[in-house]
Scaffold this active site. Sequence first.
Site, PDB file in Angstrom:
ATOM      1  N   CYS A  48      15.939 -33.934  20.949  1.00  0.00           N
ATOM      2  CA  CYS A  48      14.944 -33.476  21.927  1.00  0.00           C
ATOM      3  C   CYS A  48      15.214 -34.229  23.220  1.00  0.00           C
ATOM      4  CB  CYS A  48      13.541 -33.762  21.395  1.00  0.00           C
ATOM      5  SG  CYS A  48      12.221 -33.560  22.593  1.00  0.00           S
ATOM      6  N   HIS A  49      14.837 -33.609  24.327  1.00  0.00           N
ATOM      7  CA  HIS A  49      15.136 -34.227  25.617  1.00  0.00           C
ATOM      8  C   HIS A  49      14.437 -35.563  25.810  1.00  0.00           C
ATOM      9  CE1 HIS A  49      17.546 -30.956  27.344  1.00  0.00           C
ATOM     10  NE2 HIS A  49      16.959 -30.322  26.343  1.00  0.00           N
ATOM     11  N   THR A  50      13.363 -35.775  25.073  1.00  0.00           N
ATOM     12  CA  THR A  50      12.663 -37.059  25.199  1.00  0.00           C
ATOM     13  C   THR A  50      13.538 -38.220  24.716  1.00  0.00           C
ATOM     14  OG1 THR A  50      10.675 -35.818  24.781  1.00  0.00           O
ATOM     15  CG2 THR A  50      10.465 -38.192  24.717  1.00  0.00           C
ATOM     16  N   HIS A  70      12.667 -38.462  17.025  1.00  0.00           N
ATOM     17  CA  HIS A  70      11.256 -38.297  16.648  1.00  0.00           C
ATOM     18  C   HIS A  70      10.976 -36.900  16.081  1.00  0.00           C
ATOM     19  CE1 HIS A  70      11.589 -36.597  20.620  1.00  0.00           C
ATOM     20  NE2 HIS A  70      10.511 -35.875  20.352  1.00  0.00           N
ATOM     21  N   GLU A  71      12.014 -36.044  16.028  1.00  0.00           N
ATOM     22  CA  GLU A  71      11.810 -34.682  15.519  1.00  0.00           C
ATOM     23  C   GLU A  71      12.658 -34.583  14.256  1.00  0.00           C
ATOM     24  OE1 GLU A  71      11.535 -31.589  18.730  1.00  0.00           O
ATOM     25  OE2 GLU A  71      12.979 -30.518  17.541  1.00  0.00           O
ATOM     26  N   CYS A 100      -5.262 -40.831  11.947  1.00  0.00           N
ATOM     27  CA  CYS A 100      -5.820 -41.721  10.909  1.00  0.00           C
ATOM     28  C   CYS A 100      -7.120 -41.172  10.325  1.00  0.00           C
ATOM     29  CB  CYS A 100      -6.050 -43.124  11.472  1.00  0.00           C
ATOM     30  SG  CYS A 100      -7.515 -43.284  12.520  1.00  0.00           S
ATOM     31  N   CYS A 103     -10.497 -43.384  13.408  1.00  0.00           N
ATOM     32  CA  CYS A 103     -10.721 -44.064  14.689  1.00  0.00           C
ATOM     33  C   CYS A 103     -11.637 -43.217  15.583  1.00  0.00           C
ATOM     34  CB  CYS A 103      -9.388 -44.335  15.382  1.00  0.00           C
ATOM     35  SG  CYS A 103      -8.630 -42.871  16.104  1.00  0.00           S
ATOM     36  N   CYS A 106      -9.932 -39.923  16.563  1.00  0.00           N
ATOM     37  CA  CYS A 106      -9.855 -38.940  15.476  1.00  0.00           C
ATOM     38  C   CYS A 106     -11.225 -38.355  15.153  1.00  0.00           C
ATOM     39  CB  CYS A 106      -9.249 -39.578  14.229  1.00  0.00           C
ATOM     40  SG  CYS A 106      -7.458 -39.785  14.334  1.00  0.00           S
ATOM     41  N   CYS A 114      -4.688 -40.401  18.604  1.00  0.00           N
ATOM     42  CA  CYS A 114      -5.252 -41.302  17.601  1.00  0.00           C
ATOM     43  C   CYS A 114      -5.007 -42.729  18.067  1.00  0.00           C
ATOM     44  CB  CYS A 114      -4.559 -41.052  16.261  1.00  0.00           C
ATOM     45  SG  CYS A 114      -4.856 -42.309  15.005  1.00  0.00           S
ATOM     46  N   ARG A 118      -1.519 -46.820  17.974  1.00  0.00           N
ATOM     47  CA  ARG A 118      -1.065 -46.593  19.348  1.00  0.00           C
ATOM     48  C   ARG A 118      -0.401 -47.827  19.973  1.00  0.00           C
ATOM     49  NH1 ARG A 118       1.932 -44.437  22.151  1.00  0.00           N
ATOM     50  NH2 ARG A 118       1.856 -45.134  24.278  1.00  0.00           N
ATOM     51  N   CYS A 177       8.017 -31.650  16.708  1.00  0.00           N
ATOM     52  CA  CYS A 177       7.808 -31.874  18.143  1.00  0.00           C
ATOM     53  C   CYS A 177       7.740 -30.561  18.930  1.00  0.00           C
ATOM     54  CB  CYS A 177       8.865 -32.795  18.741  1.00  0.00           C
ATOM     55  SG  CYS A 177       8.610 -33.092  20.495  1.00  0.00           S
ATOM     56  N   ARG A 374      17.758 -26.162  20.465  1.00  0.00           N
ATOM     57  CA  ARG A 374      17.687 -27.381  19.660  1.00  0.00           C
ATOM     58  C   ARG A 374      18.984 -27.544  18.881  1.00  0.00           C
ATOM     59  NH1 ARG A 374      14.158 -29.297  22.379  1.00  0.00           N
ATOM     60  NH2 ARG A 374      12.159 -30.122  21.636  1.00  0.00           N
TER      61      ARG A 374
HETATM   62  P1  NAD Z   1      14.371 -28.355  27.873  1.00  0.00           P
HETATM   63  O1  NAD Z   1      15.130 -29.262  28.772  1.00  0.00           O
HETATM   64  O2  NAD Z   1      15.086 -27.724  26.725  1.00  0.00           O
HETATM   65  O3  NAD Z   1      13.731 -27.187  28.734  1.00  0.00           O
HETATM   66  C1  NAD Z   1      13.350 -27.350  30.058  1.00  0.00           C
HETATM   67  C2  NAD Z   1      13.628 -26.033  30.778  1.00  0.00           C
HETATM   68  O4  NAD Z   1      13.106 -26.162  32.106  1.00  0.00           O
HETATM   69  C3  NAD Z   1      15.105 -25.682  30.912  1.00  0.00           C
HETATM   70  O5  NAD Z   1      15.343 -24.381  30.447  1.00  0.00           O
HETATM   71  C4  NAD Z   1      15.377 -25.801  32.403  1.00  0.00           C
HETATM   72  O6  NAD Z   1      16.363 -24.890  32.866  1.00  0.00           O
HETATM   73  C5  NAD Z   1      13.994 -25.496  32.983  1.00  0.00           C
HETATM   74  N1  NAD Z   1      13.791 -25.997  34.342  1.00  0.00           N
HETATM   75  C6  NAD Z   1      14.207 -27.162  34.867  1.00  0.00           C
HETATM   76  N2  NAD Z   1      13.836 -27.256  36.147  1.00  0.00           N
HETATM   77  C7  NAD Z   1      13.155 -26.125  36.437  1.00  0.00           C
HETATM   78  C8  NAD Z   1      12.515 -25.624  37.603  1.00  0.00           C
HETATM   79  N3  NAD Z   1      12.524 -26.316  38.745  1.00  0.00           N
HETATM   80  N4  NAD Z   1      11.897 -24.425  37.539  1.00  0.00           N
HETATM   81  C9  NAD Z   1      11.910 -23.692  36.394  1.00  0.00           C
HETATM   82  N5  NAD Z   1      12.517 -24.122  35.270  1.00  0.00           N
HETATM   83  C10 NAD Z   1      13.131 -25.320  35.288  1.00  0.00           C
HETATM   84  O7  NAD Z   1      13.136 -29.230  27.335  1.00  0.00           O
HETATM   85  P2  NAD Z   1      12.094 -28.974  26.152  1.00  0.00           P
HETATM   86  O8  NAD Z   1      12.565 -29.637  24.924  1.00  0.00           O
HETATM   87  O9  NAD Z   1      11.680 -27.555  26.116  1.00  0.00           O
HETATM   88  O10 NAD Z   1      10.882 -29.885  26.704  1.00  0.00           O
HETATM   89  C11 NAD Z   1      10.220 -29.500  27.890  1.00  0.00           C
HETATM   90  C12 NAD Z   1       9.421 -30.654  28.470  1.00  0.00           C
HETATM   91  O11 NAD Z   1       8.351 -30.971  27.575  1.00  0.00           O
HETATM   92  C13 NAD Z   1      10.197 -31.956  28.638  1.00  0.00           C
HETATM   93  O12 NAD Z   1       9.751 -32.583  29.823  1.00  0.00           O
HETATM   94  C14 NAD Z   1       9.793 -32.783  27.427  1.00  0.00           C
HETATM   95  O13 NAD Z   1       9.930 -34.160  27.643  1.00  0.00           O
HETATM   96  C15 NAD Z   1       8.340 -32.371  27.310  1.00  0.00           C
HETATM   97  N6  NAD Z   1       7.729 -32.536  26.008  1.00  0.00           N
HETATM   98  C16 NAD Z   1       6.417 -32.875  25.997  1.00  0.00           C
HETATM   99  C17 NAD Z   1       5.731 -32.996  24.810  1.00  0.00           C
HETATM  100  C18 NAD Z   1       4.282 -33.304  24.807  1.00  0.00           C
HETATM  101  O14 NAD Z   1       3.742 -33.586  23.735  1.00  0.00           O
HETATM  102  N7  NAD Z   1       3.600 -33.249  25.933  1.00  0.00           N
HETATM  103  C19 NAD Z   1       6.409 -32.794  23.595  1.00  0.00           C
HETATM  104  C20 NAD Z   1       7.748 -32.401  23.643  1.00  0.00           C
HETATM  105  C21 NAD Z   1       8.408 -32.274  24.858  1.00  0.00           C
HETATM  106  O1  DAO Z   2      -2.185 -41.960  22.588  1.00  0.00           O
HETATM  107  O2  DAO Z   2      -1.957 -42.904  24.492  1.00  0.00           O
HETATM  108  C1  DAO Z   2      -1.524 -42.198  23.597  1.00  0.00           C
HETATM  109  C2  DAO Z   2      -0.130 -41.612  23.769  1.00  0.00           C
HETATM  110  C3  DAO Z   2       0.233 -40.635  22.716  1.00  0.00           C
HETATM  111  C4  DAO Z   2       1.625 -40.134  22.878  1.00  0.00           C
HETATM  112  C5  DAO Z   2       1.676 -38.765  23.447  1.00  0.00           C
HETATM  113  C6  DAO Z   2       3.065 -38.381  23.751  1.00  0.00           C
HETATM  114  C7  DAO Z   2       3.146 -37.160  24.583  1.00  0.00           C
HETATM  115  C8  DAO Z   2       4.470 -36.919  25.154  1.00  0.00           C
HETATM  116  C9  DAO Z   2       5.582 -37.087  24.211  1.00  0.00           C
HETATM  117  C10 DAO Z   2       6.851 -36.574  24.684  1.00  0.00           C
HETATM  118  C11 DAO Z   2       7.598 -35.710  23.779  1.00  0.00           C
HETATM  119  C12 DAO Z   2       7.940 -36.072  22.466  1.00  0.00           C
HETATM  120 ZN    ZN Z   3      -7.141 -42.063  14.547  1.00  0.00          ZN
END
Ligand code: NAD
Ligand code: DAO
Ligand code: ZN
Length: 381
Positions: A48-50, A70-71, A100, A103, A106, A114, A118, A177, A374
């Site tokens: 994953c990109h993270t 993480h995935e 959990c 907490c 939760c 949760c 953390r 994820c 992926r």
């Molecule tokens: P990814 O890199 O596969 O997809 C991102 C897409 O965005 C790509 O297709 C790319 O071409 C496009 N993109 C980039 N710049 C752009 C722009 N200016 N305009 C339009 N499109 C654009 O990533 P992913 O795995 O799908 O994850 C997406 C995002 O979500 C990442 O930032 C990741 O870290 C985040 N994420 C967050 C959580 C969460 O829980 N909040 C969980 C997983 C991933």
């Molecule tokens: O509870 O303060 C907190 C943080 C929880 C973590 C949430 C992560 C969200 C983004 C993760 C990026 C993709 C894996």
């Molecule tokens: Zn909890």
Amino acid sequence: MSDTQGKVITCKAAVAWEAGKPVSIEEITVDPPKEGEVRIKVLYTALCHTDLFTLSGDDPEGAFPVVLGHEGGGIVESVGEGVTDVKVGDHVVPLYTAECRECKFCKSGKTNLCGAVRATQGQGKMPDGTRRFKCKGKELLHFMGCSTFSQYTVVSKYSVVAITDKAPLDKACLLGCGLTTGYGAATKTANVQEGDNVAVFGLGAVGLAVIQGCKVRKAKQIIAIDTNPGKKDWAMSMGATEFINPLDLGKDKSIVDVLVEKTDGGCEHTFDCTGNVQVMRQALEACHKGWGVSTIIGVAAAGKEISTRPFQLVTGRKWQGSAFGGVKGRTELPGLVDDYLAGKLTVDDYVTHRTTLDKIDQGFGFMHEGQCIRCVVDMWA
Ligand code: NAD
Ligand code: DAO
Ligand code: ZN
């Protein structure tokens, strides 16, 4: 009882020694699980990109040396005292968002975040403040409570969920994820309703799963936006009603203008799945005055900030965020697995590339090429 129970296991892992350097495949030791912990034989992990983000040094909380990942999905090898929800042999998915059930978070009924693990998760440690991985005499940090780039990992009992062994783990691991995050962001956090007009910015695994969630909710227009033209077919196959590449619009028209025009005043819901703060602003401003809600899912690089004119909010647009799609992993992930097995949630198509642990760098390369949704790593091939 497994013959490794209670013993230190030596296995292979991809170790990230420092930011900006490739991971290296090392022999590491993994200690047995302590009270409230679960040791998992990881069968598959998806990139994953993270993980890349942390490896490249963009993650403000990134620390080294660390076992990223993480995935993933695997089988419980052993459990510590006080673990009742999962048992040896269970098929499991590690959860970077713990649950959990005890907490304040939760019990609030307001969030899937949760508080139980953390603080230590953020420090790359187990809940008792210690670590289970060692390599070349050095302790390694855990990552997001999961560390699935190791053939064996140890997680808190709050950070793992058992799933049916009918689900192939090389696909179900994606529910750890990206897929759950996007699908949940649409169906839970935003709670998209029938007839809503929505726009999804960024069509990786997360954005495509948002589209699936919007389709299930019978959204009217699902406008998919990406700067990579190769994402058009992907978006349409998941249920988008149209695709826009903002780079095709020319100088005189902004993506915000186009979306507001196409949706008679703006979208009910927009989603940022890019992590780009300029895109986050566009997503907010493409929302309908009075009621449009923009959900930020993308994770921005260290030091980035979002901005807009406050009048955008004064006039009724709302900005919110979503972590892991608002999904409570231990309680709700098995239901998503059931949806997958029942053919209601597309998962298999997201696995566009495969590699092995020894060639994990090849997988990171695929991700940079822009064709990869992926890449699943077979940890034992
Ligand atoms: P990814 O890199 O596969 O997809 C991102 C897409 O965005 C790509 O297709 C790319 O071409 C496009 N993109 C980039 N710049 C752009 C722009 N200016 N305009 C339009 N499109 C654009 O990533 P992913 O795995 O799908 O994850 C997406 C995002 O979500 C990442 O930032 C990741 O870290 C985040 N994420 C967050 C959580 C969460 O829980 N909040 C969980 C997983 C991933
Ligand atoms: O509870 O303060 C907190 C943080 C929880 C973590 C949430 C992560 C969200 C983004 C993760 C990026 C993709 C894996
Ligand atoms: Zn909890």
